[in-house]
Design an enzyme around this catalytic site. Structure first.
Site: not given
Ligand code: HEM
Length: 278
Positions: A51, A179, A186
């Site tokens: 991402t 996010f 996220c």
């Molecule tokens: C610019 C960078 C990032 C973007 C644009 C982003 C975007 C997202 C989005 C949109 C979701 C929600 C997915 C959904 O609703 O189905 C998500 C979930 C998640 N993200 Fe990120 N993310 C980024 C960086 C990160 C980083 C750096 C980490 C960890 C160090 C991370 C860990 C997670 C995790 C573990 C989930 C799942 C949460 C859950 O289902 O409870 N993300 N992310």
């Protein structure tokens, strides 16, 4: 109370000798299986790596198309970071850089589509949803919808005032979901924003970025994130500080040996020009 909780959290989950994510994950559950650990590590790696990499790629693509935004960004990086490494307070001052990342995430959301599966029969507005059906939420379309955004396809970091709150799903009434939102939002949003803001500021401070001559047109391939189909070929040039031309407004200091030096401020930098007689 909060201090006590903080201390307990620190004792239970953190280990100064082994500050790894693996240790943190092991400590966070009594009965964590190897499969669960592997899956959690993979989630962190993929969710947090792909991402952020995609965000940086599209940000630099956009900057090459909007040189006026690049100039403002470089002016901010020069003024805030100077020649040093960024501190946490510097990052808070990189307000325009943050808006650039916010706007890049609006135009190129990663992932571009979120998916939910219905646990039971339901109605979504006037649409019936059956149990077990998947619902695709197109963040791409939401973020470019002219009903929600003026000049929806234009990269315009100025659409969010610098002194306003950082845009998120709640203050943008769920028309902006970079996010996600709700319980599955996220977990890395703050880290990701800091990471991309710092990387962008550090890079534009040192280099100019332009599309490479003869580079193939930039097209999109969509998977979990939006990729450039054939990479992003750019010409990267080290920035050179503008030369300082001494003028009459500069303070001239001369020492007993006849050497002179003058100081002046220019282009966000304090400079010193010295002449020595040999
Ligand atoms: C610019 C960078 C990032 C973007 C644009 C982003 C975007 C997202 C989005 C949109 C979701 C929600 C997915 C959904 O609703 O189905 C998500 C979930 C998640 N993200 Fe990120 N993310 C980024 C960086 C990160 C980083 C750096 C980490 C960890 C160090 C991370 C860990 C997670 C995790 C573990 C989930 C799942 C949460 C859950 O289902 O409870 N993300 N992310």
């Amino acid at each position: 109370m909060v201090d006590e909780e903080d201390l307990q959290f620190h004792e239970e989950y953190m280990n100064e000798k082994d500050p790894s994510i693996l240790h943190f994950l092991l400590a966070s559950g009594d009965d964590v299986s190897s499969k669960q650990l592997r899956d959690d590590l993979m989630t962190m790696l993929i969710a947090g790596h792909e991402t952020s990499a995609a965000v940086l790629t599209w940000t630099f693509y956009l900057l090459s198309k909007y040189p006026n935004v690049m100039s403002k960004l470089q002016a901010e990086a020069d003024a805030v970071l100077g020649d040093g490494l960024p501190t946490i307070d510097d990052v808070k001052k990189l307000k325009y850089t943050t808006r650039v990342i916010n706007e890049s995430l609006r135009l190129y959301p990663q992932p571009p589509v979120l998916i939910r599966r219905s646990l039971e029969d339901d109605m979504l507005g006037e649409y019936p949803i059956g149990k077990g059906e998947d619902i695709f939420i197109s963040i791409w379309n939401l973020h470019r919808c002219p009903k929600h955004w003026d000049d929806a396809d234009v990269f315009n970091p100025e659409r969010w005032p610098l002194d306003g709150p950082n845009p998120n799903e709640t203050n943008q009434k769920f028309s902006y979901l970079p996010f996600g939102g709700g319980p599955r939002k996220c977990v890395g949003d703050m880290f990701a924003t800091f990471e991309t803001v710092v990387a962008t500021a550090m890079l534009v401070k040192r280099f100019d970025f332009q599309m490479a001559p003869g580079a193939p047109p930039v097209e999109m391939t969509t998977g979990a994130t939006i990729h450039t189909t054939k990479g992003l070929n750019m010409t990267v040039t080290r920035r050179i500080k503008p030369p300082v031309i001494p003028n009459l407004e500069m303070k001239i200091v001369s020492d007993s040996e006849g050497s002179t030096s003058s100081t002046a401020s220019g282009e966000g930098q304090q400079v010193e020009v010295s002449t020595s007689q040999v």
